[in-house]
Design a protein around this motif. Structure first.
Motif, mmCIF file in Angstrom:
data_model
loop_
_atom_site.group_PDB
_atom_site.id
_atom_site.type_symbol
_atom_site.label_atom_id
_atom_site.label_comp_id
_atom_site.label_asym_id
_atom_site.label_seq_id
_atom_site.Cartn_x
_atom_site.Cartn_y
_atom_site.Cartn_z
ATOM 1 N N ASN A 1 -19.653 75.759 45.572
ATOM 2 C CA ASN A 1 -18.290 75.981 45.097
ATOM 3 C C ASN A 1 -17.521 74.674 45.246
ATOM 4 N N VAL A 2 -17.072 74.138 44.119
ATOM 5 C CA VAL A 2 -16.351 72.865 44.115
ATOM 6 C C VAL A 2 -14.974 73.088 43.509
ATOM 7 N N TYR A 3 -13.940 72.784 44.292
ATOM 8 C CA TYR A 3 -12.558 72.951 43.842
ATOM 9 C C TYR A 3 -12.051 71.624 43.291
ATOM 10 N N LEU A 4 -11.510 71.658 42.075
ATOM 11 C CA LEU A 4 -10.995 70.465 41.404
ATOM 12 C C LEU A 4 -9.473 70.471 41.469
ATOM 13 N N SER A 5 -8.923 69.651 42.341
ATOM 14 C CA SER A 5 -7.489 69.604 42.595
ATOM 15 C C SER A 5 -6.855 68.389 41.942
ATOM 16 N N GLY A 6 -5.573 68.518 41.626
ATOM 17 C CA GLY A 6 -4.813 67.335 41.234
ATOM 18 C C GLY A 6 -4.407 67.294 39.784
ATOM 19 N N GLU A 7 -4.259 66.110 39.304
ATOM 20 C CA GLU A 7 -3.692 65.769 38.002
ATOM 21 C C GLU A 7 -4.197 66.699 36.894
ATOM 22 N N ILE A 8 -3.245 67.160 36.052
ATOM 23 C CA ILE A 8 -3.596 68.115 34.990
ATOM 24 C C ILE A 8 -3.340 67.577 33.587
ATOM 25 N N HIS A 9 -3.133 66.271 33.453
ATOM 26 C CA HIS A 9 -2.739 65.724 32.159
ATOM 27 C C HIS A 9 -3.847 64.949 31.452
ATOM 28 N N SER A 10 -5.062 65.015 31.965
ATOM 29 C CA SER A 10 -6.185 64.357 31.296
ATOM 30 C C SER A 10 -7.402 65.273 31.368
ATOM 31 N N ARG B 1 -26.658 67.972 33.882
ATOM 32 C CA ARG B 1 -27.632 67.745 34.960
ATOM 33 C C ARG B 1 -28.197 69.050 35.512
ATOM 34 N N GLY B 2 -27.660 70.177 35.031
ATOM 35 C CA GLY B 2 -28.136 71.470 35.500
ATOM 36 C C GLY B 2 -27.881 71.706 36.974
ATOM 37 N N LEU B 3 -26.756 71.203 37.455
ATOM 38 C CA LEU B 3 -26.441 71.351 38.881
ATOM 39 C C LEU B 3 -25.940 72.762 39.173
ATOM 40 N N PRO B 4 -26.333 73.332 40.304
ATOM 41 C CA PRO B 4 -25.897 74.675 40.682
ATOM 42 C C PRO B 4 -24.495 74.637 41.283
ATOM 43 N N VAL B 5 -23.505 74.489 40.410
ATOM 44 C CA VAL B 5 -22.124 74.299 40.839
ATOM 45 C C VAL B 5 -21.224 75.286 40.116
ATOM 46 N N GLN C 1 -22.366 62.062 39.711
ATOM 47 C CA GLN C 1 -23.483 61.406 40.400
ATOM 48 C C GLN C 1 -23.485 61.754 41.887
ATOM 49 N N ALA C 2 -22.295 61.798 42.494
ATOM 50 C CA ALA C 2 -22.199 62.162 43.909
ATOM 51 C C ALA C 2 -22.652 63.603 44.122
ATOM 52 N N LEU C 3 -22.254 64.507 43.238
ATOM 53 C CA LEU C 3 -22.677 65.901 43.350
ATOM 54 C C LEU C 3 -24.194 66.020 43.227
ATOM 55 N N ALA C 4 -24.773 65.286 42.286
ATOM 56 C CA ALA C 4 -26.230 65.328 42.112
ATOM 57 C C ALA C 4 -26.934 64.825 43.369
ATOM 58 N N TYR C 5 -26.388 63.814 43.994
ATOM 59 C CA TYR C 5 -26.981 63.289 45.225
ATOM 60 C C TYR C 5 -26.804 64.273 46.388
ATOM 61 N N ILE C 6 -25.592 64.779 46.552
ATOM 62 C CA ILE C 6 -25.306 65.703 47.651
ATOM 63 C C ILE C 6 -26.173 66.957 47.547
#
Length: 153
Positions: free
Chosen positions: A7-16, A29-33, A142-147
């Motif tokens: 479970n990954v929460y994406l916080s912050g800026e909403i204009h891009s 990448r087929g990550l289980p996220v 890339q960080a998620l794939a590594y983690i």
């Protein structure tokens, strides 16, 4: 054996489109996220309180109603998160993102900051408590794939 769903929460800026870039990269990448975030339609986020609970003459109370309602969503999703990504954009000051970083730190939830170089000084304390700091959504993927899988870029 099934793979853990992160479970990954994406916080912050909403204009891009940074959230969409991460979502696309995770899918490619087929990550289980499982990604979650605040309500990203600015007008809905601002007006939810008065739309649901009634109009306010004073803008302070209008903002208060909306902020409290949004906080229920944010706090719940952040408590469920294995990791948070906290984005600070170029154009606006995201005070809410700084609060979310502090909330993640208080919960013991690791977070990765995502911001341009020109914010380094202003965010030195926020970055100092972060598990990592990224410059663009590709680095986050890339960080998620590594983690998650130990995959190198």
């Amino acid at each position: 054996m099934s793979e853990k769903i992160w479970n990954v929460y994406l916080s912050g800026e909403i204009h891009s489109d940074w959230r969409e870039q991460i979502e696309q990269g995770v899918a490619e990448r087929g990550l289980p996220v499982k990604l979650s975030s605040p309500v990203c339609v600015h007008e809905d986020s601002d007006n939810c309180g008065v739309a649901i609970f009634g109009e306010e003459e004073n803008s302070f109370w209008m903002d208060h109603k909306g902020a409290n309602l949004n906080a229920i969503r944010t706090r719940t999703l952040m408590r469920e998160a294995d990791l948070a990504i906290v984005r600070f954009g170029e154009k606006y000051k995201q005070w809410n993102a700084a609060f979310d970083a502090g909330f993640a730190a208080a919960l013991g939830t690791p977070y990765i900051t995502l911001h341009p170089k020109e914010h380094d000084h202003a965010l030195k304390e926020v970055d100092g408590a972060a598990a990592a700091m990224a410059r663009d959504p590709k680095q986050v993927v890339q960080a998620l794939a590594y983690i998650i899988r130990g995959e190198m870029p």
